[in-house]
Design an enzyme around this catalytic site. Structure first.
Site, PDB file in Angstrom:
ATOM      1  N   GLY A 138      -8.146  10.066  -2.342  1.00 43.31           N
ATOM      2  CA  GLY A 138      -6.765  10.504  -2.558  1.00 43.31           C
ATOM      3  C   GLY A 138      -6.454  10.668  -4.035  1.00 43.31           C
ATOM      4  O   GLY A 138      -5.376  10.323  -4.505  1.00 43.31           O
ATOM      5  N   ASN A 172      -7.880   4.501  -2.629  1.00 49.92           N
ATOM      6  CA  ASN A 172      -6.483   4.759  -2.937  1.00 49.92           C
ATOM      7  C   ASN A 172      -5.769   5.540  -1.839  1.00 49.92           C
ATOM      8  O   ASN A 172      -4.560   5.389  -1.659  1.00 49.92           O
ATOM      9  CB  ASN A 172      -6.383   5.531  -4.261  1.00 49.92           C
ATOM     10  CG  ASN A 172      -5.000   6.115  -4.470  1.00 49.92           C
ATOM     11  OD1 ASN A 172      -4.047   5.410  -4.779  1.00 49.92           O
ATOM     12  ND2 ASN A 172      -4.875   7.433  -4.275  1.00 49.92           N
ATOM     13  N   ARG A 225      -3.427  13.425  -6.569  1.00 50.43           N
ATOM     14  CA  ARG A 225      -2.046  13.314  -7.068  1.00 50.43           C
ATOM     15  C   ARG A 225      -1.660  11.845  -7.219  1.00 50.43           C
ATOM     16  O   ARG A 225      -2.397  10.947  -6.800  1.00 50.43           O
ATOM     17  CB  ARG A 225      -1.075  14.007  -6.109  1.00 50.43           C
ATOM     18  CG  ARG A 225      -1.065  13.404  -4.727  1.00 50.43           C
ATOM     19  CD  ARG A 225      -0.206  14.188  -3.759  1.00 50.43           C
ATOM     20  NE  ARG A 225      -0.216  13.555  -2.443  1.00 50.43           N
ATOM     21  CZ  ARG A 225       0.375  14.051  -1.364  1.00 50.43           C
ATOM     22  NH1 ARG A 225       1.008  15.208  -1.444  1.00 50.43           N
ATOM     23  NH2 ARG A 225       0.333  13.421  -0.219  1.00 50.43           N
ATOM     24  N   LYS A 231      -1.226  -2.754   5.320  1.00 52.87           N
ATOM     25  CA  LYS A 231      -1.588  -3.317   4.018  1.00 52.87           C
ATOM     26  C   LYS A 231      -1.886  -4.813   4.130  1.00 52.87           C
ATOM     27  O   LYS A 231      -2.738  -5.337   3.400  1.00 52.87           O
ATOM     28  CB  LYS A 231      -0.477  -3.055   3.005  1.00 52.87           C
ATOM     29  CG  LYS A 231      -0.281  -1.577   2.662  1.00 52.87           C
ATOM     30  CD  LYS A 231      -1.516  -0.954   2.032  1.00 52.87           C
ATOM     31  CE  LYS A 231      -1.236   0.456   1.492  1.00 52.87           C
ATOM     32  NZ  LYS A 231      -2.409   1.065   0.831  1.00 52.87           N
ATOM     33  N   SER A 275      -0.450  -3.171  -1.485  1.00 51.45           N
ATOM     34  CA  SER A 275       0.979  -3.167  -1.793  1.00 51.45           C
ATOM     35  C   SER A 275       1.534  -4.570  -1.638  1.00 51.45           C
ATOM     36  O   SER A 275       1.068  -5.332  -0.780  1.00 51.45           O
ATOM     37  CB  SER A 275       1.720  -2.221  -0.837  1.00 51.45           C
ATOM     38  OG  SER A 275       3.121  -2.374  -0.959  1.00 51.45           O
ATOM     39  N   TYR A 315       3.298   0.452   7.767  1.00 52.89           N
ATOM     40  CA  TYR A 315       2.789   0.361   6.396  1.00 52.89           C
ATOM     41  C   TYR A 315       2.517  -1.095   6.028  1.00 52.89           C
ATOM     42  O   TYR A 315       1.428  -1.433   5.535  1.00 52.89           O
ATOM     43  CB  TYR A 315       3.791   0.979   5.427  1.00 52.89           C
ATOM     44  CG  TYR A 315       3.299   1.054   3.995  1.00 52.89           C
ATOM     45  CD1 TYR A 315       2.379   2.031   3.608  1.00 52.89           C
ATOM     46  CD2 TYR A 315       3.752   0.157   3.030  1.00 52.89           C
ATOM     47  CE1 TYR A 315       1.929   2.105   2.298  1.00 52.89           C
ATOM     48  CE2 TYR A 315       3.309   0.222   1.720  1.00 52.89           C
ATOM     49  CZ  TYR A 315       2.394   1.195   1.365  1.00 52.89           C
ATOM     50  OH  TYR A 315       1.946   1.261   0.063  1.00 52.89           O
ATOM     51  N   CYS A 316       3.496  -1.972   6.282  1.00 54.32           N
ATOM     52  CA  CYS A 316       3.324  -3.388   5.951  1.00 54.32           C
ATOM     53  C   CYS A 316       2.131  -3.998   6.687  1.00 54.32           C
ATOM     54  O   CYS A 316       1.300  -4.682   6.085  1.00 54.32           O
ATOM     55  CB  CYS A 316       4.586  -4.179   6.300  1.00 54.32           C
ATOM     56  SG  CYS A 316       5.966  -3.927   5.175  1.00 54.32           S
ATOM     57  N   VAL A 336     -10.309   9.996   5.010  1.00 52.78           N
ATOM     58  CA  VAL A 336     -10.772   8.634   5.309  1.00 52.78           C
ATOM     59  C   VAL A 336     -10.438   8.201   6.738  1.00 52.78           C
ATOM     60  O   VAL A 336     -10.925   7.165   7.194  1.00 52.78           O
ATOM     61  CB  VAL A 336     -10.211   7.600   4.305  1.00 52.78           C
ATOM     62  CG1 VAL A 336     -10.655   7.919   2.892  1.00 52.78           C
ATOM     63  CG2 VAL A 336      -8.700   7.463   4.402  1.00 52.78           C
TER      64      VAL A 336
END
Length: 232
Positions: A11, A86, A14, A159, A140, A155-156, A59
């Site tokens: 990734g 990343n 950007r 991670k 994160s 997301y949580c 990925v």
């Protein structure tokens, strides 16, 4: 004759990934910059001044990973000093822990967690061929036990699981002399972080670059922010 130092950034087209690639390039590393779109990888590579190989890599797709590794081998790339995992997704738009679908949970876990594990597996022969290779997982604070929030559930959780995978990968690779750490870039102005975030991509990238190049190789299986260890 000194071997070329080489880093792969997933990734990297950007945001934080691009800033990490730029920073490692400035430290003298050749960069393999990956994106799900070869065109995006090529456009990003053109913006960087140095030896950058653009590579198509998703990925979340094992076949894409295998093809990418074959592509590298066909170009004579036989070692990898640094792997920066990343690439990530944030699918939690207008959902919470009580409304999120299995599909969104699958999406985040498949890319943010399982993608990292499979990426390490895919390039392991290249990491083993290097002298003291390093793996950096971009995690994160929202994946730390005291940072979980019900409004970003997939997301949580992805991670949180990535942090666990970091510990397990560090244990698994210690005997091979490969160091694995996770880092939190903070809230960064990117497509994911939004325009109101207080940190630049360069600030977010700093700890990853430090872990890749300067941190002691005794630091292993830990979680970092601003070059300081934090709790998982």
């Amino acid at each position: 004759m000194m071997t070329t130092k080489r880093a792969l950034v997933t990734g990297g087209n950007r945001g934080i990934g691009f800033a990490i690639a730029q920073g490692l390039l400035a430290k003298g590393y050749d960069i393999i910059l990956t994106s799900r779109s070869l065109n995006s990888a090529k456009q990003a590579a053109q913006k960087l001044n140095g030896n950058v190989i653009p590579l198509e890599l998703d990925v979340s797709d094992d076949r894409s990973m295998e093809q990418a590794v074959q592509n590298l081998k066909s170009q004579g790339i036989n070692h990898l000093d640094v792997l920066v995992n990343n690439a990530g997704v944030y699918p939690d738009s207008n959902v919470n822990m009580l409304t999120i679908s299995r599909e969104l949970l699958d999406s985040a876990m498949n890319t943010n967690t399982f993608g990292v594990i499979r990426m390490v597996q895919a390039v392991l022969p290249l990491l083993e061929a290097a002298d003291k290779a390093r793996v950096i997982n971009v995690s994160s604070g929202m994946g730390a036990l005291d940072g979980l929030t019900t409004t970003a559930p997939s997301y949580c959780l992805s991670k949180l699981a990535l942090n666990g995978a970091t510990i397990m990968l560090a244990q698994s690779l210690r005997s091979k002399g490969i160091v694995v750490n996770a880092m939190c870039p903070g809230w960064v102005r990117t497509d994911m972080g939004g325009a109101s975030a207080p940190r630049t991509p360069e600030q977010g990238a700093d700890t990853a670059i430090w872990l890749a190049t300067e941190a002691s190789d005794q630091e292993n299986g830990k979680f970092w922010r601003d070059r300081n260890e934090i709790n998982f």
